[in-house]
Design a protein around this motif. Structure first.
Motif, mmCIF file in Angstrom:
data_model
loop_
_atom_site.group_PDB
_atom_site.id
_atom_site.type_symbol
_atom_site.label_atom_id
_atom_site.label_comp_id
_atom_site.label_asym_id
_atom_site.label_seq_id
_atom_site.Cartn_x
_atom_site.Cartn_y
_atom_site.Cartn_z
ATOM 1 N N TYR A 48 4.658 2.926 11.185
ATOM 2 C CA TYR A 48 4.202 1.854 10.296
ATOM 3 C C TYR A 48 5.418 1.108 9.792
ATOM 4 C CZ TYR A 48 1.995 -0.634 6.464
ATOM 5 O OH TYR A 48 1.546 -1.634 5.624
ATOM 6 N N GLY A 50 7.031 -1.061 7.244
ATOM 7 C CA GLY A 50 6.770 -1.449 5.869
ATOM 8 C C GLY A 50 7.875 -1.013 4.935
ATOM 9 N N SER A 54 7.153 -0.304 -1.725
ATOM 10 C CA SER A 54 5.963 -1.136 -1.963
ATOM 11 C C SER A 54 4.721 -0.253 -2.016
ATOM 12 C CB SER A 54 5.820 -2.180 -0.848
ATOM 13 O OG SER A 54 4.517 -2.717 -0.826
ATOM 14 N N LYS A 56 1.679 -1.187 -1.946
ATOM 15 C CA LYS A 56 0.726 -1.686 -0.950
ATOM 16 C C LYS A 56 1.017 -1.081 0.420
ATOM 17 C CE LYS A 56 -0.595 -6.028 1.335
ATOM 18 N NZ LYS A 56 0.094 -5.768 2.609
ATOM 19 N N ASP A 57 2.290 -1.084 0.813
ATOM 20 C CA ASP A 57 2.656 -0.535 2.127
ATOM 21 C C ASP A 57 2.432 0.979 2.178
ATOM 22 O OD1 ASP A 57 3.302 -3.033 2.956
ATOM 23 O OD2 ASP A 57 5.483 -2.758 2.920
ATOM 24 N N VAL A 59 0.197 2.694 0.496
ATOM 25 C CA VAL A 59 -1.254 2.934 0.590
ATOM 26 C C VAL A 59 -1.743 2.693 2.013
ATOM 27 C CG1 VAL A 59 -3.516 2.080 -0.130
ATOM 28 C CG2 VAL A 59 -1.739 2.471 -1.834
ATOM 29 N N GLU A 60 -1.265 1.609 2.633
ATOM 30 C CA GLU A 60 -1.679 1.297 4.006
ATOM 31 C C GLU A 60 -1.176 2.349 5.000
ATOM 32 O OE1 GLU A 60 -0.667 -2.658 5.144
ATOM 33 O OE2 GLU A 60 -1.933 -3.601 3.614
ATOM 34 N N ALA A 61 -0.054 2.980 4.691
ATOM 35 C CA ALA A 61 0.468 4.030 5.572
ATOM 36 C C ALA A 61 -0.315 5.336 5.431
ATOM 37 C CB ALA A 61 1.950 4.275 5.265
ATOM 38 N N GLY A 62 -1.128 5.429 4.362
ATOM 39 C CA GLY A 62 -1.983 6.612 4.202
ATOM 40 C C GLY A 62 -1.451 7.676 3.272
ATOM 41 N N LYS A 64 -2.167 8.369 0.262
ATOM 42 C CA LYS A 64 -3.195 9.015 -0.565
ATOM 43 C C LYS A 64 -3.712 10.319 0.058
ATOM 44 C CE LYS A 64 -5.032 4.956 -2.964
ATOM 45 N NZ LYS A 64 -6.230 4.122 -3.204
ATOM 46 N N SER A 86 4.613 7.722 -4.391
ATOM 47 C CA SER A 86 3.757 8.503 -3.497
ATOM 48 C C SER A 86 3.037 9.624 -4.247
ATOM 49 C CB SER A 86 4.582 9.090 -2.353
ATOM 50 O OG SER A 86 5.176 8.068 -1.588
#
Length: 449
Positions: A48, A50, A54, A56-57, A59-62, A64, A86
């Motif tokens: 990924y 990013g 960030s 946003k980045d 969260v998009e990378a997973g 959570k 994180s």
């Protein structure tokens, strides 16, 4: 497990390679596309592109859903911010590499846990401690503490005139019945061998021998190596590692004669003010005239830990040419490790492997106490604790079906230690030291669950 690695540098790549082979779901995050391209072309992992700072980045990378997040970029601040964010976003465990010792000092205003970091990795400190151990055991090319320091694994190069050359491993053991030891691995011409008793020792073999710590001096004598006395030390490079080496040596009971060479004037002045028992010199550590002027021919050990690994190798080779007894070079490329002794160095230390070993231990978790990769050969030392109902307990070791490419070295039970034989028996909660090839690690670990 789902593991996110932030940073596609050498440590990140190495971890991604190992963890993906172990069938973990690995995602590598980096802002540099060229670094990610190398990862995606060679490894079976997701990438990924990013910014690790960030939200946003991340969260998009997973992040959570991540079981483990490992922050190993080359910038401390990025690792700390990424770790804090994180953890708040839901990562179960956060491991971060931090070069500075600001967070680990006793009086630090901030602790690593304040930043969401569960495990703090400090590779410079690990490398400095390893170099100091090598100086204390001057004949060794490698030295690893095991079982809380009660055992040590020592790496020794067998010379052409060594009394062991041409002997079987079994003959070697029989010749010294008063010393309890085990030859656990051999490096030979780029190959890694987990030896049996009928293997014959050859000149230039790299023997890795496990023994009780108090028996290590006797082990060194069996190989025919001289007992080297180290008193005068020259450190090339006032880097964080160089400064740590000097601090550790200054705090020892033994009074060492230490000279430290640092090319940057301001850094040299700072170190001179801090290290009162060290002679700090401002100059180029690869300058032969400076080395000669400062009496390198009278030095017992030369340690080169500048940020330029080629300079480290060259300056150590110069020192060896001038008959310095022990030379240690800091290198960052793992490919240089097996070549180091071939070209004449006594030892090479890789701080990135120290970081990888520490991170890998926490990733494995469970019954794994420690995992250490042996430098220069493809073998690892694993310290495992036996679960009460595991397959390893309540039977002699020779009855346990171990995978090919591994050998049991030692057993730690309460405060007693034992070098393992086929008749040895592992009890519940014993700590067992095993040497194995990387492909056998998972099968060995499962025996202790």
């Amino acid at each position: 497990m789902k593991i996110i690695i932030i940073g596609a540098g050498e440590i990140g790549y190495d971890l991604a390679s190992v963890l993906s082979k172990e069938k973990h779901d690995v995602i590598v995050v980096d802002r540099e596309k060229t670094c990610l391209d190398k990862v995606s072309e060679n490894l079976d992992v997701l990438c990924y592109e990013g910014n690790a700072t960030s939200a946003k980045d991340l969260v998009e990378a997973g992040v959570k859903d991540a079981d483990i997040l490992i922050a190993v970029t080359s910038i401390d601040e990025v690792n700390m911010i990424a770790s804090m964010m994180s953890k708040r976003l839901g990562a179960d465990m956060v491991i971060a590499r931090v070069r500075s010792d600001e967070l680990s000092r006793p009086n630090a205003p901030l602790k690593s846990t304040d930043l969401g970091i569960d495990v703090l990795i400090h590779p410079e400190q690990s490398a400095a401690q390893e170099i100091v151990r090598l100086i204390k055991r001057a004949s060794a090319s490698d030295l690893i503490n095991l079982a809380d320091g009660k055992m040590q694994l020592i790496g020794l190069r067998i010379g052409k005139n060594s009394p062991l050359t041409g002997k079987l491993i079994s003959e070697y053991a029989q010749e010294f019945p008063d010393i309890t030891f085990r030859v656990t691995a051999i490096g030979r011409k780029g190959l890694t061998i987990i030896p049996s008793g009928n293997l014959r020792i050859q000149a230039l073999d790299q023997l890795f021998i496990l023994s009780k710590t108090e028996d290590i001096p006797a082990i060194i004598k069996t190989t025919g190596k001289p007992d080297i006395e180290i008193n005068r030390i020259m450190v090339a490079g006032g880097t964080p590692i160089g400064a740590m080496i000097a601090r550790i040596l200054c705090n020892e009971e033994k009074k060492w004669n230490i000279k430290l060479i640092e090319p940057d004037y301001d850094t040299a002045v700072e170190l001179a003010q801090e290290l009162k028992d060290v002679l700090v010199l401002n100059g180029n550590p690869t300058d032969p005239d400076l080395l000669a002027t400062e009496g390198i021919t009278d030095i017992d050990a030369f340690i080169s830990v500048t940020d330029d690994e080629e300079s480290n190798i060259i300056s150590c080779l110069m020192a060896k040419h001038l008959e310095v007894k022990k030379t240690v070079a800091l290198v960052s490329k793992s490919d240089y490790i097996p070549l180091s002794q071939t070209i004449g160095l006594d030892a090479a230390v890789n701080k990135k492997s120290a970081a990888s070993n520490e991170i890998h231990r926490h990733v494995r978790g469970g019954r794994v106490i420690s995992v250490t990769a042996l430098q220069g050969i493809k073998a690892e030392v694993i310290e495992l604790q036996a679960a009460p109902k595991s397959k390893i307990v309540k039977k002699p070791i020779h009855q346990v079906k171990f995978p090919e490419g591994c050998v049991v070295g030692g057993i730690l039970r309460n405060d007693s230690i034992e070098i393992a034989t086929g008749q040895s028996q592992v009890n519940a909660n014993d700590r067992v030291i095993i040497f194995c090839l990387p492909e056998a690690i998972d099968k060995v670990t499962s025996l202790f669950q």
